[in-house]
Design a protein around this motif. Structure first.
Motif, PDB file in Angstrom:
ATOM      1  N   LYS A 111       0.834  -1.191   0.000  1.00  0.00           N
ATOM      2  CA  LYS A 111       0.000   0.000   0.000  1.00  0.00           C
ATOM      3  C   LYS A 111       0.876   1.251   0.000  1.00  0.00           C
ATOM      4  O   LYS A 111       2.043   1.213   0.370  1.00  0.00           O
ATOM      5  N   PHE A 112       0.301   2.368  -0.373  1.00  0.00           N
ATOM      6  CA  PHE A 112       1.032   3.631  -0.438  1.00  0.00           C
ATOM      7  C   PHE A 112       1.191   4.306   0.919  1.00  0.00           C
ATOM      8  O   PHE A 112       1.761   5.387   1.005  1.00  0.00           O
ATOM      9  N   ASP A 113       0.683   3.677   1.986  1.00  0.00           N
ATOM     10  CA  ASP A 113       0.753   4.340   3.282  1.00  0.00           C
ATOM     11  C   ASP A 113       2.080   4.097   4.003  1.00  0.00           C
ATOM     12  O   ASP A 113       2.248   4.496   5.153  1.00  0.00           O
ATOM     13  N   SER A 114       3.037   3.444   3.337  1.00  0.00           N
ATOM     14  CA  SER A 114       4.343   3.191   3.952  1.00  0.00           C
ATOM     15  C   SER A 114       5.237   4.429   3.846  1.00  0.00           C
ATOM     16  O   SER A 114       4.992   5.329   3.039  1.00  0.00           O
ATOM     17  N   THR A 115       6.294   4.446   4.652  1.00  0.00           N
ATOM     18  CA  THR A 115       7.281   5.514   4.576  1.00  0.00           C
ATOM     19  C   THR A 115       8.300   5.197   3.493  1.00  0.00           C
ATOM     20  O   THR A 115       8.413   4.051   3.036  1.00  0.00           O
ATOM     21  N   ILE A 116       9.075   6.204   3.086  1.00  0.00           N
ATOM     22  CA  ILE A 116      10.092   5.982   2.061  1.00  0.00           C
ATOM     23  C   ILE A 116      11.143   4.963   2.515  1.00  0.00           C
ATOM     24  O   ILE A 116      11.525   4.083   1.727  1.00  0.00           O
ATOM     25  N   PRO A 117      11.646   4.995   3.771  1.00  0.00           N
ATOM     26  CA  PRO A 117      12.573   3.941   4.191  1.00  0.00           C
ATOM     27  C   PRO A 117      11.972   2.542   4.092  1.00  0.00           C
ATOM     28  O   PRO A 117      12.670   1.583   3.743  1.00  0.00           O
ATOM     29  N   ALA A 118      10.666   2.414   4.395  1.00  0.00           N
ATOM     30  CA  ALA A 118      10.008   1.110   4.269  1.00  0.00           C
ATOM     31  C   ALA A 118       9.920   0.696   2.808  1.00  0.00           C
ATOM     32  O   ALA A 118      10.115  -0.483   2.463  1.00  0.00           O
ATOM     33  N   PHE A 119       9.622   1.661   1.920  1.00  0.00           N
ATOM     34  CA  PHE A 119       9.616   1.370   0.484  1.00  0.00           C
ATOM     35  C   PHE A 119      10.994   0.900   0.028  1.00  0.00           C
ATOM     36  O   PHE A 119      11.124  -0.037  -0.762  1.00  0.00           O
ATOM     37  N   GLU A 120      12.046   1.564   0.500  1.00  0.00           N
ATOM     38  CA  GLU A 120      13.408   1.189   0.118  1.00  0.00           C
ATOM     39  C   GLU A 120      13.716  -0.241   0.546  1.00  0.00           C
ATOM     40  O   GLU A 120      14.290  -1.017  -0.220  1.00  0.00           O
ATOM     41  N   ALA A 121      13.355  -0.583   1.782  1.00  0.00           N
ATOM     42  CA  ALA A 121      13.625  -1.929   2.288  1.00  0.00           C
ATOM     43  C   ALA A 121      12.884  -2.979   1.463  1.00  0.00           C
ATOM     44  O   ALA A 121      13.448  -4.025   1.108  1.00  0.00           O
ATOM     45  N   ARG A 122      11.633  -2.703   1.130  1.00  0.00           N
ATOM     46  CA  ARG A 122      10.841  -3.654   0.344  1.00  0.00           C
ATOM     47  C   ARG A 122      11.410  -3.791  -1.066  1.00  0.00           C
ATOM     48  O   ARG A 122      11.535  -4.897  -1.593  1.00  0.00           O
ATOM     49  N   ALA A 123      11.754  -2.657  -1.666  1.00  0.00           N
ATOM     50  CA  ALA A 123      12.332  -2.687  -3.014  1.00  0.00           C
ATOM     51  C   ALA A 123      13.663  -3.439  -3.013  1.00  0.00           C
ATOM     52  O   ALA A 123      13.970  -4.174  -3.953  1.00  0.00           O
ATOM     53  N   GLY A 124      14.459  -3.249  -1.947  1.00  0.00           N
ATOM     54  CA  GLY A 124      15.731  -3.948  -1.861  1.00  0.00           C
ATOM     55  C   GLY A 124      15.556  -5.445  -1.791  1.00  0.00           C
ATOM     56  O   GLY A 124      16.359  -6.199  -2.353  1.00  0.00           O
ATOM     57  N   PHE A 125      14.538  -5.908  -1.094  1.00  0.00           N
ATOM     58  CA  PHE A 125      14.264  -7.346  -1.034  1.00  0.00           C
ATOM     59  C   PHE A 125      13.796  -7.870  -2.388  1.00  0.00           C
ATOM     60  O   PHE A 125      14.306  -8.870  -2.889  1.00  0.00           O
ATOM     61  N   LEU A 126      12.829  -7.189  -3.002  1.00  0.00           N
ATOM     62  CA  LEU A 126      12.303  -7.648  -4.299  1.00  0.00           C
ATOM     63  C   LEU A 126      13.388  -7.610  -5.366  1.00  0.00           C
ATOM     64  O   LEU A 126      13.430  -8.462  -6.251  1.00  0.00           O
TER      65      LEU A 126
END
Length: 627
Positions: A311-326
């Motif tokens: 969802k779009f309700d995450s913070t940018i650091p959380a987005f970075e962590a998720r993108a890094g895993f994917l």
């Protein structure tokens, strides 16, 4: 053997002679040396002979006790684990490790116990990106064996190892020291026995294949991405999924085919050396946009929103962590409406951050640089309105392909489509990876260059065209090797995702924004004669040509640009170069002194208004302003 026949009396009882005999490893030779020494002592009298026999007897006893002690110590250090389980038997040194727990019998009672139940390290896990290690522990509680992966730093510290109590391991501040020592001893003594594996917390292409499908790398479980990793599996029927998708492709709707192409294309960015980019599908509510995201996710993973789809309700650091895993798998986000208000319609920072392919540099607890997260994938999202707005910077637009939904619903029965995708997923991705591995990276790059050369034109930016070319390559490969239906996406169908190059200039958009602000606040540029009326500037005309201009107070224009998300300095430089900005003659300053309605001169930026007769502004040499 030494000849003792010439040995003087004062040397008979020396440590050198006694130790020489006791150090002789051969028992027969040692006895011969003893008798020879006794015979020599007898030559000096019965008393000397008796003393020699006593000393040799005492030395023999001491040697025997020393050997027994050494043997006892050796046996005490050679303990092995004795657990009733299928795990390998490991050396554990002084520790007695059996089903009663872990203890050191030679220690004082207070310091004897390390753990009241069986526990042992069974695997060392090395993360290939960070170089850090974890340990898989096996322990017996509540009548069954359990396993848990923990960081090496936890089991190496008496202050941190107590954290293991949270997962059911019995450890207290009193027993922490002994448990640390026991686990350390077992690992050290079994360095060549405990298996070590290479692991990664990043999905995608690796040296030996693709994680998690064709690579031998294990997933580095540590609790951060375990739930997300668990979504990367197949469920249900591949035939049901494929039949549904093939029927959907026949419907002629572009949106689901675009979503799948963007999903497949994500794993092609690395082979082609391309950067991450966004694909946004937007349109009316209830049209099927979210199901398109589910369709894109179903290629690889559980398609239920909130699992693989974020969802779009995450913070940018959380987005970075998720993108890094994917990493190379697509990053799919549903519903831009959730973040639109928070970002105030300016997605620039978020687009730049995810399209950059790397996280921000951050310091660690030692004030050094922490490991930087990286990724290279497509970002697929949906919403009710476009991301491209007046506030969006030109560089961000370059990293975005945006498709407005066509009229009508995408799916005949959205509820049934969502239910099918939630029950059948995760097959096509593995098959697509097999195809890419078979074709080879060189072939993929060749196809991408071929498509790019076909669609290359002056109307659109090269970055957007390269992104579009990889979508067409992914669709071609999926069409020919997975769906086999000859239904290809074309440039004409996807051309609407591109933004005309002429609209990308940030300074041109800034100019239009300024004119819009002037128009909305036109009363603040009129000569009302009321000194209490707020004034932002005034309308003017050039002396020579009568061309209309607007004089805007310097601080007002600065505020306008800041509110619109533009750089005043960049706009002024561009406007001056284009002849839109009128400057002081023979002066370096880009602003001019202009007499305001109250009669006082103020420093202003004087900007030409658009001329209906021409599309371009040319500088007027010698033009003067009326003061």
């Amino acid at each position: 053997m030494r000849d003792y026949g010439e040995l003087p009396k004062d040397k008979l009882f020396s440590d050198e002679i006694i130790n020489e005999i006791m150090d002789e490893p051969d028992g027969v030779t040692r006895e011969q040396m003893k008798f020879a020494l006794i015979d020599r002592a007898a030559e000096f009298g019965k008393k000397t002979e008796s003393r020699m026999e006593s000393i040799l007897k005492a030395a023999e006893k001491e040697l025997k006790e020393a050997k027994q002690e050494t043997s006892k110590k050796t046996n005490d250090f050679d303990h092995e684990t004795d657990f009733d389980c299928d795990y390998p038997v490991l050396k554990c040194g002084y520790w007695v490790a059996d089903m009663r727990g872990i203890q050191n019998p030679s220690a004082a009672t207070v310091d004897r116990y390390a753990c009241p139940h069986p526990i042992l390290p069974i695997q060392i896990i090395t993360n290939i990106e960070e170089g850090t290690q974890k340990v898989k522990l096996a322990f017996y509680r509540s009548g069954r064996w359990m396993e848990q992966i923990v960081r090496k730093s936890i089991i190496s510290s008496r202050n941190k190892i107590t954290e293991l109590s949270d997962i059911g391991i019995s450890v207290t501040s009193e027993s922490a020291k002994n448990l640390v020592k026991y686990l350390s001893d077992v690992e050290t003594l079994n360095f060549d026995t405990i298996p070590e594996i290479k692991a990664t917390a990043k999905m995608g292409w690796a040296e030996d294949g693709f994680v998690p499908y064709t690579s031998n790398l294990e997933f580095d479980k540590d609790g951060r991405f375990d739930s997300l990793y668990n979504t990367l599996q197949s469920e249900g029927s591949y035939k049901k999924w494929k039949d549904f998708v093939c029927e959907l492709r026949k419907s002629g709707r572009i949106e689901p085919r675009l979503a799948m192409a963007a999903s497949f294309a994500s794993v092609l960015l690395k082979p082609c050396g391309l950067l991450p980019f966004w694909v946004n599908i937007w349109g009316k509510t209830g049209g099927g946009k979210s199901i398109c995201c589910m369709l894109a996710a179903s290629v690889w993973a559980d398609s239920e929103i909130g699992k693989y789809i974020s969802k779009f309700d995450s913070t940018i650091p959380a987005f970075e962590a998720r993108a890094g895993f994917l990493n190379h798998l697509p990053f799919i986000i549903d519903d831009t409406a959730e973040v639109r208000r928070r970002l105030k319609d300016d997605f620039s920072q978020l687009i730049y951050q995810l399209a950059s392919g790397e996280g921000k540099e951050r310091s660690n607890v030692k004030l050094g640089l922490a490991y930087k997260t990286t990724w290279n994938n497509t970002i697929i999202c949906s919403g009710e309105s476009p991301i491209i707005t007046e506030q969006l910077q030109g560089g961000a637009v370059n990293r975005l392909l945006e498709y407005e939904m066509d009229e009508g619903d995408i799916f005949q029965d959205g509820q049934a489509a969502a239910a099918l995708l939630k029950s059948n997923y995760g097959f096509a991705g593995a098959k697509f990876i097999d195809v890419i591995s078979s074709l080879g990276f060189d072939k993929i790059l060749e196809l991408q260059q071929e498509f790019f050369n076909k669609i290359k034109c002056e109307t659109y930016e090269e970055k957007q065209l390269r992104s579009l070319s990889i979508l067409l390559v992914a669709d071609k490969i999926a069409t020919e090797y997975i769906f086999n239906d000859g239904i290809y996406l074309s440039f004409n169908e996807l051309e609407k995702t591109l933004t005309d190059k002429n609209t990308l200039s940030e300074n041109e958009r800034c100019y239009e924004y300024i004119l819009g602000e002037v128009s909305v606040n036109s009363n603040k540029f009129m000569e009302s004669g009321d000194r209490f009326t707020e004034t932002w500037g005034k309308y003017m005309k050039l002396n020579d040509t009568g061309e209309e201009c607007i004089a805007i107070l310097s601080n007002v224009l600065n505020r306008m640009c800041a509110q619109g998300g533009y750089s005043l300095k960049a706009f002024v430089a561009w406007a001056n170069k284009k002849g839109i900005l009128q400057c002081d003659k023979n002066a370096k300053k880009t602003s001019k002194l202009v007499k305001m309605p109250d009669g006082h001169p103020q420093r202003c930026y004087v900007i030409r208004l658009p001329n209906s007769k021409t599309e371009e502004f040319l500088p007027e040499e010698g033009a003067e302003l009326l003061l």
